[in-house]
Design a protein around this motif. Structure first.
Motif, PDB file in Angstrom:
ATOM      1  N   ASP A  62       8.017  37.551 -18.924  1.00  0.00           N
ATOM      2  CA  ASP A  62       7.154  38.735 -18.964  1.00  0.00           C
ATOM      3  C   ASP A  62       6.586  39.014 -17.581  1.00  0.00           C
ATOM      4  O   ASP A  62       5.943  38.152 -16.978  1.00  0.00           O
ATOM      5  CB  ASP A  62       6.015  38.509 -19.965  1.00  0.00           C
ATOM      6  N   ILE A  96       3.776  27.575 -13.040  1.00  0.00           N
ATOM      7  CA  ILE A  96       3.702  28.551 -14.130  1.00  0.00           C
ATOM      8  C   ILE A  96       4.081  27.857 -15.438  1.00  0.00           C
ATOM      9  O   ILE A  96       5.138  27.230 -15.516  1.00  0.00           O
ATOM     10  CB  ILE A  96       4.653  29.731 -13.846  1.00  0.00           C
ATOM     11  N   PRO A  97       3.227  27.942 -16.454  1.00  0.00           N
ATOM     12  CA  PRO A  97       3.544  27.243 -17.707  1.00  0.00           C
ATOM     13  C   PRO A  97       4.700  27.900 -18.459  1.00  0.00           C
ATOM     14  O   PRO A  97       4.888  29.114 -18.375  1.00  0.00           O
ATOM     15  CB  PRO A  97       2.244  27.341 -18.510  1.00  0.00           C
ATOM     16  N   LEU A 153       9.151  31.111 -23.271  1.00  0.00           N
ATOM     17  CA  LEU A 153       8.437  32.295 -22.777  1.00  0.00           C
ATOM     18  C   LEU A 153       7.675  31.943 -21.507  1.00  0.00           C
ATOM     19  O   LEU A 153       6.926  30.965 -21.456  1.00  0.00           O
ATOM     20  CB  LEU A 153       7.459  32.805 -23.840  1.00  0.00           C
ATOM     21  N   SER A 183       4.728  41.934 -17.013  1.00  0.00           N
ATOM     22  CA  SER A 183       3.857  43.104 -17.199  1.00  0.00           C
ATOM     23  C   SER A 183       2.653  43.089 -16.254  1.00  0.00           C
ATOM     24  O   SER A 183       2.050  44.122 -15.987  1.00  0.00           O
ATOM     25  CB  SER A 183       3.394  43.208 -18.651  1.00  0.00           C
ATOM     26  N   ALA A 184       2.301  41.899 -15.747  1.00  0.00           N
ATOM     27  CA  ALA A 184       1.154  41.816 -14.849  1.00  0.00           C
ATOM     28  C   ALA A 184       1.526  42.119 -13.399  1.00  0.00           C
ATOM     29  O   ALA A 184       0.645  42.293 -12.558  1.00  0.00           O
ATOM     30  CB  ALA A 184       0.521  40.430 -14.935  1.00  0.00           C
ATOM     31  N   LEU A 235       6.187  28.270 -22.251  1.00  0.00           N
ATOM     32  CA  LEU A 235       5.844  28.077 -23.654  1.00  0.00           C
ATOM     33  C   LEU A 235       7.106  28.074 -24.505  1.00  0.00           C
ATOM     34  O   LEU A 235       7.975  28.920 -24.325  1.00  0.00           O
ATOM     35  CB  LEU A 235       4.911  29.192 -24.143  1.00  0.00           C
ATOM     36  N   THR A 286       5.153  33.801 -18.651  1.00  0.00           N
ATOM     37  CA  THR A 286       4.393  34.987 -18.257  1.00  0.00           C
ATOM     38  C   THR A 286       4.050  34.861 -16.790  1.00  0.00           C
ATOM     39  O   THR A 286       3.300  33.974 -16.400  1.00  0.00           O
ATOM     40  CB  THR A 286       3.092  35.088 -19.069  1.00  0.00           C
ATOM     41  N   ILE A 287       4.604  35.747 -15.980  1.00  0.00           N
ATOM     42  CA  ILE A 287       4.312  35.703 -14.547  1.00  0.00           C
ATOM     43  C   ILE A 287       3.106  36.585 -14.271  1.00  0.00           C
ATOM     44  O   ILE A 287       3.116  37.773 -14.559  1.00  0.00           O
ATOM     45  CB  ILE A 287       5.530  36.142 -13.721  1.00  0.00           C
ATOM     46  N   GLN A 288       2.036  35.982 -13.767  1.00  0.00           N
ATOM     47  CA  GLN A 288       0.776  36.713 -13.635  1.00  0.00           C
ATOM     48  C   GLN A 288       0.345  36.924 -12.206  1.00  0.00           C
ATOM     49  O   GLN A 288      -0.501  37.745 -11.914  1.00  0.00           O
ATOM     50  CB  GLN A 288      -0.340  35.962 -14.390  1.00  0.00           C
ATOM     51  N   VAL A 289       0.891  36.122 -11.302  1.00  0.00           N
ATOM     52  CA  VAL A 289       0.454  36.239  -9.916  1.00  0.00           C
ATOM     53  C   VAL A 289       1.658  36.418  -9.011  1.00  0.00           C
ATOM     54  O   VAL A 289       2.789  36.148  -9.406  1.00  0.00           O
ATOM     55  CB  VAL A 289      -0.311  34.965  -9.473  1.00  0.00           C
TER      56      VAL A 289
END
Lengths: 125, 125
Positions: B48, B4-5, B14, B50-51, B7, B16-19
């Motif tokens: 984050d 996970i990148p 920051l 939100s996903a 930033l 962002t966790i998406q999966v």
């Protein structure tokens, strides 16, 4: 279906692309971004692709498409975090990411958006 | 392996966790974050989610773990963007995300980090 989240930070939107894009995901992202720009009045869109190890013509077109949509809605798009190997491959493949602005990382991308400011100076590229 | 990148934006990081997270990805994220905090001197970490439509005890422990590691390294962690349904499920499951600070979205999370400022006022929660 998998949707890429769009984060709002002040007048900018931030999208982190972490997985290889499928057609549906790319279309959904374009849709979501257009709606979000419209609702939020955002003036800039940052797309981070630091997690991508391959940027092929499909992703290139998707980035150009998002850039074009945002431009019509008076927002500037900056693609940030491209890996060096990706840049090399893009040039070798002859993909120039026409009309897409780039910056080394999110911070430099934000600086670029702030500089472009209210005039949207890059809108006509 | 999928990473996970992270930033960097000023003195904040920051993510962002998406999966849905796997063990390896979660461990790699903890490692990467610890290194990034050390290298960048970041004072705040925004995560984050939100996903995510499901936050189970594994993700809860992972968030608490990251929060704990960051705290030891003098950085404050704020989890942002939790979906309402996720919050409801967490409470129903009896998972309280102990020691994890939360905010409604990235902007409010950043405000919280700015308020916590140099003193890292939340470090002792």
């Amino acid at each position: 279906m998998y949707r890429i989240p769009i984060l709002q930070m002040g007048s900018f939107l931030l999208v982190t692309i972490q997985v290889d894009m499928q057609d549906q995901t790319a279309l959904a992202l374009q849709d979501d971004l257009a709606n979000k720009i419209s609702n939020s009045g955002a003036r800039g869109v940052l797309i981070d692709i630091s997690a991508l190890e391959i940027v092929d013509s499909f992703v290139g077109r998707m980035l150009a498409g998002i850039s074009g949509i945002a431009r019509i809605m008076d927002a500037t798009t900056v693609v940030v975090g491209m890996q060096p190997a990706v840049a090399i491959t893009l040039v070798e493949l002859g993909l120039s990411l026409q009309g897409v602005r780039t910056a080394l990382n999110v911070e430099k991308g934000m600086d670029l958006l702030r500089l472009s400011g209210g005039e949207n100076a890059f809108g006509r590229r």
